[in-house]
Design a protein around this motif. Structure first.
Motif, PDB file in Angstrom:
ATOM      1  N   UNK A 152       9.238  39.626 -44.308  1.00  0.00           N
ATOM      2  CA  UNK A 152       7.819  39.591 -43.993  1.00  0.00           C
ATOM      3  C   UNK A 152       7.458  38.148 -43.644  1.00  0.00           C
ATOM      4  N   UNK A 153       6.585  37.948 -42.640  1.00  0.00           N
ATOM      5  CA  UNK A 153       6.241  36.577 -42.225  1.00  0.00           C
ATOM      6  C   UNK A 153       5.339  35.905 -43.247  1.00  0.00           C
ATOM      7  N   UNK A 154       5.412  34.606 -43.247  1.00  0.00           N
ATOM      8  CA  UNK A 154       4.563  33.788 -44.108  1.00  0.00           C
ATOM      9  C   UNK A 154       3.583  33.049 -43.208  1.00  0.00           C
ATOM     10  N   UNK A 155       2.293  32.985 -43.647  1.00  0.00           N
ATOM     11  CA  UNK A 155       1.278  32.313 -42.832  1.00  0.00           C
ATOM     12  C   UNK A 155       1.692  30.869 -42.575  1.00  0.00           C
ATOM     13  N   UNK A 156       1.631  30.514 -41.327  1.00  0.00           N
ATOM     14  CA  UNK A 156       2.049  29.173 -40.911  1.00  0.00           C
ATOM     15  C   UNK A 156       0.820  28.313 -40.635  1.00  0.00           C
ATOM     16  N   UNK A 157       0.920  27.031 -40.816  1.00  0.00           N
ATOM     17  CA  UNK A 157      -0.214  26.141 -40.515  1.00  0.00           C
ATOM     18  C   UNK A 157      -0.514  26.140 -39.021  1.00  0.00           C
ATOM     19  N   UNK A 169      -0.917  25.165 -35.309  1.00  0.00           N
ATOM     20  CA  UNK A 169      -0.091  24.349 -34.443  1.00  0.00           C
ATOM     21  C   UNK A 169       1.401  24.517 -34.647  1.00  0.00           C
ATOM     22  N   UNK A 170       1.805  25.430 -35.548  1.00  0.00           N
ATOM     23  CA  UNK A 170       3.238  25.650 -35.764  1.00  0.00           C
ATOM     24  C   UNK A 170       3.826  26.406 -34.573  1.00  0.00           C
ATOM     25  N   UNK A 171       5.037  26.102 -34.169  1.00  0.00           N
ATOM     26  CA  UNK A 171       5.643  26.800 -33.032  1.00  0.00           C
ATOM     27  C   UNK A 171       6.008  28.229 -33.408  1.00  0.00           C
ATOM     28  N   UNK A 172       6.032  29.121 -32.443  1.00  0.00           N
ATOM     29  CA  UNK A 172       6.462  30.499 -32.734  1.00  0.00           C
ATOM     30  C   UNK A 172       7.945  30.526 -33.098  1.00  0.00           C
ATOM     31  N   UNK A 173       8.326  31.496 -33.924  1.00  0.00           N
ATOM     32  CA  UNK A 173       9.700  31.595 -34.409  1.00  0.00           C
ATOM     33  C   UNK A 173      10.185  33.032 -34.266  1.00  0.00           C
ATOM     34  N   UNK A 174      11.518  33.186 -34.293  1.00  0.00           N
ATOM     35  CA  UNK A 174      12.148  34.508 -34.345  1.00  0.00           C
ATOM     36  C   UNK A 174      12.321  34.867 -35.812  1.00  0.00           C
ATOM     37  N   UNK A 175      11.403  35.650 -36.328  1.00  0.00           N
ATOM     38  CA  UNK A 175      11.384  35.940 -37.760  1.00  0.00           C
ATOM     39  C   UNK A 175      12.655  36.669 -38.200  1.00  0.00           C
ATOM     40  N   UNK A 176      13.155  37.606 -37.377  1.00  0.00           N
ATOM     41  CA  UNK A 176      14.350  38.351 -37.770  1.00  0.00           C
ATOM     42  C   UNK A 176      15.568  37.435 -37.851  1.00  0.00           C
ATOM     43  N   UNK A 177      15.695  36.503 -36.912  1.00  0.00           N
ATOM     44  CA  UNK A 177      16.812  35.569 -36.960  1.00  0.00           C
ATOM     45  C   UNK A 177      16.768  34.685 -38.181  1.00  0.00           C
ATOM     46  N   UNK A 186      12.753  39.091 -52.717  1.00  0.00           N
ATOM     47  CA  UNK A 186      12.172  38.391 -51.569  1.00  0.00           C
ATOM     48  C   UNK A 186      12.124  36.891 -51.845  1.00  0.00           C
ATOM     49  N   UNK A 187      12.754  36.114 -50.983  1.00  0.00           N
ATOM     50  CA  UNK A 187      12.734  34.662 -51.106  1.00  0.00           C
ATOM     51  C   UNK A 187      12.506  34.043 -49.736  1.00  0.00           C
ATOM     52  N   UNK A 188      11.809  32.883 -49.727  1.00  0.00           N
ATOM     53  CA  UNK A 188      11.538  32.204 -48.466  1.00  0.00           C
ATOM     54  C   UNK A 188      12.798  31.549 -47.934  1.00  0.00           C
ATOM     55  N   UNK A 189      12.850  31.453 -46.624  1.00  0.00           N
ATOM     56  CA  UNK A 189      13.966  30.752 -46.004  1.00  0.00           C
ATOM     57  C   UNK A 189      13.714  29.251 -46.066  1.00  0.00           C
ATOM     58  N   UNK A 190      14.650  28.482 -45.560  1.00  0.00           N
ATOM     59  CA  UNK A 190      14.528  27.024 -45.629  1.00  0.00           C
ATOM     60  C   UNK A 190      13.367  26.482 -44.811  1.00  0.00           C
ATOM     61  N   UNK A 191      12.932  27.200 -43.751  1.00  0.00           N
ATOM     62  CA  UNK A 191      11.806  26.733 -42.928  1.00  0.00           C
ATOM     63  C   UNK A 191      10.461  27.127 -43.514  1.00  0.00           C
ATOM     64  N   UNK A 192      10.452  28.050 -44.474  1.00  0.00           N
ATOM     65  CA  UNK A 192       9.204  28.489 -45.079  1.00  0.00           C
ATOM     66  C   UNK A 192       8.372  29.390 -44.186  1.00  0.00           C
ATOM     67  N   UNK A 193       8.968  30.033 -43.183  1.00  0.00           N
ATOM     68  CA  UNK A 193       8.213  30.894 -42.270  1.00  0.00           C
ATOM     69  C   UNK A 193       8.364  32.371 -42.581  1.00  0.00           C
ATOM     70  N   UNK A 194       9.462  32.788 -43.271  1.00  0.00           N
ATOM     71  CA  UNK A 194       9.660  34.196 -43.596  1.00  0.00           C
ATOM     72  C   UNK A 194      10.185  34.319 -45.016  1.00  0.00           C
ATOM     73  N   UNK A 195       9.967  35.486 -45.578  1.00  0.00           N
ATOM     74  CA  UNK A 195      10.588  35.880 -46.839  1.00  0.00           C
ATOM     75  C   UNK A 195      11.524  37.047 -46.543  1.00  0.00           C
ATOM     76  N   UNK A 196      12.718  37.009 -47.112  1.00  0.00           N
ATOM     77  CA  UNK A 196      13.733  38.008 -46.769  1.00  0.00           C
ATOM     78  C   UNK A 196      14.421  38.515 -48.022  1.00  0.00           C
TER      79      UNK A 196
END
Length: 378
Positions: free
Chosen positions: A102-107, A109-117, A153-163
């Motif tokens: 599931x995506x995590x709210x980004x600040x 101006x954050x660039x779009x990301x491939x959440x599944x990747x 569920x844990x956040x990835x290193x970028x803090x954009x998704x939890x997997x």
């Protein structure tokens, strides 16, 4: 007035009418009261509709276009047979799982990301940290461990998704499984062989350094093994002394040498019949005639003639005894029917010859076949 407002108005009108009917029946209203209640009941909703129609919409319809519904983001992905390292070199686990994120709210101006990747990469990193420390022979146990580790569920290193991961599966390839089974079998056989070797070495050490250290230790050990049978142990002291000396590469001790049985000494060889008797010296001692060399002695062979000579000697017959010729004739006559005439040597060496009288039995002629033209002297 919107459709929702009209529905509410009709609903309130019906409720008000029911209340008026109940109140009129309870108070026993006269007819004019019923007529007044009916007029007021019909007038109230009409006035409410007209009042609502007179108000202006805060957001006109032309300023609210129908926007398309955004597609729902798919938040599950199945990955299969991803190679993950194990504690053994060149033996990789094959990892399969369903990744959910599931995506995590980004600040802003954050660039779009491939959440599944990002989710798959985060799950593989968490799984690799576990499998790299586990033996490849325990794949089923590591699979259940990964189900627990990756089930949160844990956040990835970028803090954009939890997997997290579902339906985790971990296995080895068939070839690697066969190789590991073969190596395990060899290790087990080697361990058994090493154990047997140490056991045999321990027994040799026990026998060589303890039991057979000297004859006394061997006697005590043999006495214990024979249930304290002293008589048998005493009879075997000589044998134990020999065994002890052989185990220590030494001669038998002097004090036990008289108990060692000696093999019987071999007597002088018996010359076969037909060999000329050696000349005797003065007093019957063996010797040679004056001016003559000692005759050579022929060694005992393995033929029928040598065997017959041994038989004659064992019977106590002399070389010139006429019975020898008789026996030779009878034996040769008995064996002449065999293929190859195996009695030819006997007949040649021991048959009648010139100068040797032919024996007769009860006036009968000579027993056995006639001698050949030439006969070897006895």
């Amino acid at each position: 007035m919107s459709s929702g407002q009209k529905t509410v108005t009709v609903f309130l009108t019906l409720i008000g009418g029911l209340l008026l009917v109940i109140l009129g029946l309870y108070e026993s209203w006269p007819l004019w009261a019923w007529a007044a209640a009916a007029v007021s009941l019909l007038t109230a909703p009409v006035l409410a509709i007209r009042f609502a129609d007179g108000r202006e919409e805060p957001f006109p319809a032309e300023f609210m276009p129908d926007l398309p519904v955004p597609p729902v983001e798919r938040r599950e992905l199945r990955i299969s047979d991803v190679a993950l390292p194990s504690a053994a070199d060149d033996y990789d686990f094959l990892f399969s799982a369903t990744v959910r994120w599931c995506p995590v709210s980004a600040p802003a101006g954050s660039p779009p990301v491939n959440a599944s990747g990002l989710a798959v990469d985060a799950l593989l990193a968490r799984a690799r940290a576990v499998t790299a420390l586990r033996s490849p022979t325990r794949s089923s146990l590591v699979q259940h461990e990964l189900n627990g580790v990756l089930g949160t569920m844990q956040e990835d290193s970028s803090g954009r998704v939890q997997a997290m991961a579902l339906e985790v599966s971990l296995a080895l390839s068939d070839r690697d499984q066969e190789r590991l089974a073969a190596l395990a079998s060899v290790r087990k056989d080697e361990a058994v062989w090493e154990h047997e070797r140490k056991f045999e070495q321990s027994r040799r050490t026990y026998l060589g350094e303890d039991v057979l250290r000297d004859t006394g230790s061997a006697v005590v050990w043999w006495l214990h093994r024979n249930d304290d049978r002293v008589d048998r142990t005493v009879k075997d002291i000589g044998l134990l002394a020999q065994l002890t000396s052989a185990a220590n590469n030494q001669d038998v001790d002097e004090k036990f040498r008289h108990l060692v049985e000696r093999p019987p000494e071999e007597g002088p060889g018996i010359p076969p019949i037909g060999t000329p008797a050696p000349p005797t010296g003065p007093g019957g001692a063996p010797g040679t005639a004056p001016g003559e060399a000692a005759p050579p002695t022929s060694p005992a062979g393995a033929g029928l003639g040598d065997a017959f000579a041994q038989l004659v000697h064992a019977a106590g017959l002399g070389p010139e005894d006429p019975v020898v010729s008789l026996l030779a004739g009878q034996v040769a006559g008995t064996l002449r029917y065999l293929d190859g005439d195996p009695a030819a040597e006997i007949h040649t060496r021991f048959g009648s010859s010139p100068g040797r009288p032919s024996p007769h039995v009860n006036g009968a002629g000579p027993a056995g076949p006639p001698p050949p033209a030439e006969s070897v002297p006895f």
